[in-house]
Design an enzyme around this catalytic site. Structure first.
Site, PDB file in Angstrom:
ATOM      1  N   GLU A  37     -11.797  -1.674   0.895  1.00 14.96           N
ATOM      2  CA  GLU A  37     -10.588  -1.216   1.580  1.00 14.96           C
ATOM      3  C   GLU A  37     -10.151   0.160   1.073  1.00 14.96           C
ATOM      4  O   GLU A  37     -10.480   0.575  -0.030  1.00 14.96           O
ATOM      5  CB  GLU A  37      -9.454  -2.216   1.325  1.00 14.96           C
ATOM      6  CG  GLU A  37      -9.808  -3.635   1.734  1.00 14.96           C
ATOM      7  CD  GLU A  37      -8.600  -4.558   1.706  1.00 14.96           C
ATOM      8  OE1 GLU A  37      -8.092  -4.869   2.780  1.00 14.96           O
ATOM      9  OE2 GLU A  37      -8.162  -4.954   0.606  1.00 14.96           O
ATOM     10  N   ASP A  62       0.821  -1.223   0.000  1.00  9.07           N
ATOM     11  CA  ASP A  62       0.000   0.000   0.000  1.00  9.07           C
ATOM     12  C   ASP A  62       0.851   1.269   0.000  1.00  9.07           C
ATOM     13  O   ASP A  62       1.694   1.469   0.883  1.00  9.07           O
ATOM     14  CB  ASP A  62      -0.902   0.045   1.237  1.00  9.07           C
ATOM     15  CG  ASP A  62      -1.931  -1.070   1.243  1.00  9.07           C
ATOM     16  OD1 ASP A  62      -1.823  -1.981   0.416  1.00  9.07           O
ATOM     17  OD2 ASP A  62      -2.827  -1.021   2.088  1.00  9.07           O
TER      18      ASP A  62
HETATM   19  C1  FRU Z   1      -4.809  -3.337   1.379  1.00 14.38           C
HETATM   20  C2  FRU Z   1      -4.702  -3.730   2.830  1.00 14.38           C
HETATM   21  C3  FRU Z   1      -5.224  -2.625   3.725  1.00 14.38           C
HETATM   22  C4  FRU Z   1      -4.516  -2.900   5.022  1.00 14.38           C
HETATM   23  C5  FRU Z   1      -3.195  -3.473   4.555  1.00 14.38           C
HETATM   24  C6  FRU Z   1      -2.671  -4.599   5.380  1.00 14.38           C
HETATM   25  O1  FRU Z   1      -3.813  -3.883   0.582  1.00 14.38           O
HETATM   26  O2  FRU Z   1      -5.398  -4.930   3.066  1.00 14.38           O
HETATM   27  O3  FRU Z   1      -6.617  -2.603   3.853  1.00 14.38           O
HETATM   28  O4  FRU Z   1      -4.382  -1.724   5.763  1.00 14.38           O
HETATM   29  O5  FRU Z   1      -3.365  -3.911   3.231  1.00 14.38           O
HETATM   30  O6  FRU Z   1      -1.451  -5.080   4.906  1.00 14.38           O
END
Ligand code: FRU
Length: 424
Positions: free
Chosen positions: A294, A53
């Site tokens: 997300e 992310d």
């Molecule tokens: C998206 C996600 C987010 C979370 C993170 C955990 O790729 O699932 O929602 O904060 O990655 O690694």
């Protein structure tokens, strides 16, 4: 759904629904909503760490901001373990797939800087070991507050629990690079309440994370989006007429879709500093459709609210499906009603020949979409893959009314600033 009394008096809105009928319109491989194929010969940002992310530094209005000519991104990051016996397979070879799949459990927030909006240089960890109260530092948003370079990093403190938190620090620039200082005191903001947003006690697979604060361009107040699930014991949700929508004959069977209960949450700040928040009912729910919406975020364009959120194939409910990618909804006012973009919601999905090539898309107000490379097939059959853990090529989309179109592709990890702030 029930909602708690709000300082608004009456609950200000009803959540908009992403229905099963909307989701039936999702189709992979429509060229106008499909990310171009990512080559297996991609370059990696680092051999030492995986990144996923990506959170570009921005102002509270959503503009991607450089400081003294330096672009800054934050990334969820985990060490790669090519020499760790724990990650060797039976033949003594590095099991990169297992190492990559385990990354969420050791995610830490790192930062990178660049003069060109690409070719990122590693700055290091944002918080020293021991500062963040939980094992995992999950996604959020860094906000540049002022010309003194102060930054509020909102993120998710996970394991134990999942708490939306923030930590304040400062960005410092020199001719040679950028450093982040401070980021020493983490302030918990709020957790799921079990009345509007599902708690861990109600569902061990609950999601409550990914804060995205913003100022409403119309009412000027400070709000925050986040990912949640609709409150209630796992399995107790009803997938009724409203959640099903206008389906053709033969599509009324919802199977076990009551287990999929994603929502986009919203909170309003009671103060100007964003230290005191009140959760409001979700903006959007996907009960019976999908279990994860997300990293929700907005693009404010043409007086409209474009709400984007990422989701997966594996989190869709029985009887509906769609690619991993970013989905979008549009409304004329903050509290909706929201309508799925392109009829279905799908804005940019992976091609079916490379279903896991990218994820965690972030649509920026200039129409550029950044994401990371997850895995790309190397042999044409999909049995051999190359793990990414690095920035994907940036994609350009055009947003027009209730439609979006893929129109351009740029370099890997290209995140150009929309404005530059000279620090005082
Ligand atoms: C998206 C996600 C987010 C979370 C993170 C955990 O790729 O699932 O929602 O904060 O990655 O690694």
């Amino acid at each position: 759904m029930k909602s708690t009394p709000s300082k608004f008096g009456k609950t200000p809105h009803q959540p908009s629904l992403w229905t099963r009928a909307d989701a039936l319109k999702v189709h992979a491989d429509d060229p106008t909503t499909t990310q171009p194929l990512v080559s297996a010969n991609f370059p990696v940002l680092s051999d030492e760490v995986f990144i996923w992310d990506t959170m570009p530094l921005r102002d509270i209005d959503g503009n991607i901001t450089s400081v003294d000519g330096w672009s800054v991104i934050f990334t969820l990051t985990a060490d790669r373990h090519p020499n760790d016996p724990q990650y060797l397979d039976q033949n003594g070879n590095y099991d990169v797939i297992r190492d990559w799949n385990d990354r969420h459990g050791r995610a830490k927030m790192y930062y990178w800087f660049s003069r060109t909006g690409k070719d990122w240089k590693l700055g290091g960890r944002v918080m020293a070991e021991g500062v963040s109260p939980t094992v995992r530092e999950w996604a959020g948003t860094p906000i540049l507050l002022n010309e003194q370079g102060e930054v509020d990093l909102y993120y998710t403190a996970v394991t134990p629990g999942a708490t939306i938190v923030k930590v304040r620090g400062r960005v410092v620039t020199t001719e040679h690079g950028v450093s982040l200082v401070g980021f020493e005191k983490v302030k918990p903001l709020f957790e799921a309440d079990g009345k509007m947003y599902q708690t861990e006690a109600q569902n061990a697979f609950w999601g409550f994370r990914d804060p995205w604060p913003f100022r409403d361009p119309k009412d000027g107040k400070l709000y925050m989006l986040f990912e949640g699930n609709v409150a209630g014991e796992r399995g107790s949700h009803k997938v009724g007429k409203a959640e099903i929508g206008d389906v053709p004959p033969g599509y009324e069977d919802v199977g076990n879709s009551r287990f999929q209960t994603a929502c986009v949450g919203i909170a309003v700040a009671r103060d100007e500093d964003g230290d005191d928040w009140e959760m409001l009912p979700p903006l959007l729910t996907a009960v019976g459709v999908n279990d994860q919406t997300e990293r929700p975020h907005f693009v404010f364009q043409d007086g409209k609210y474009y709400l984007f959120t990422i989701s997966h194939t594996f989190t869709y409910a029985d009887g509906v499906t769609g690619p991993d990618g970013v989905y979008g909804f549009v409304a004329d006012s903050l509290f909706g009603p929201y309508v799925p973009l392109n009829g279905s919601g799908l804005v940019l999905g992976n091609p079916s020949s490379q279903p896991f090539q990218t994820y965690s898309h972030c649509v920026m107000p200039n129409g550029l979409v950044t994401s990371f490379i997850d895995s790309v097939p190397t042999d044409g059959t999909g049995t051999q893959i190359r793990i990414g853990g690095t920035e994907a090529p940036t994609v350009g989309i055009k947003i027009k009314g209730q439609q979006t179109f893929v129109v351009a592709e740029y370099d890997y990890g290209y995140i150009p600033p929309m404005l530059d702030v000279t620090l005082k």
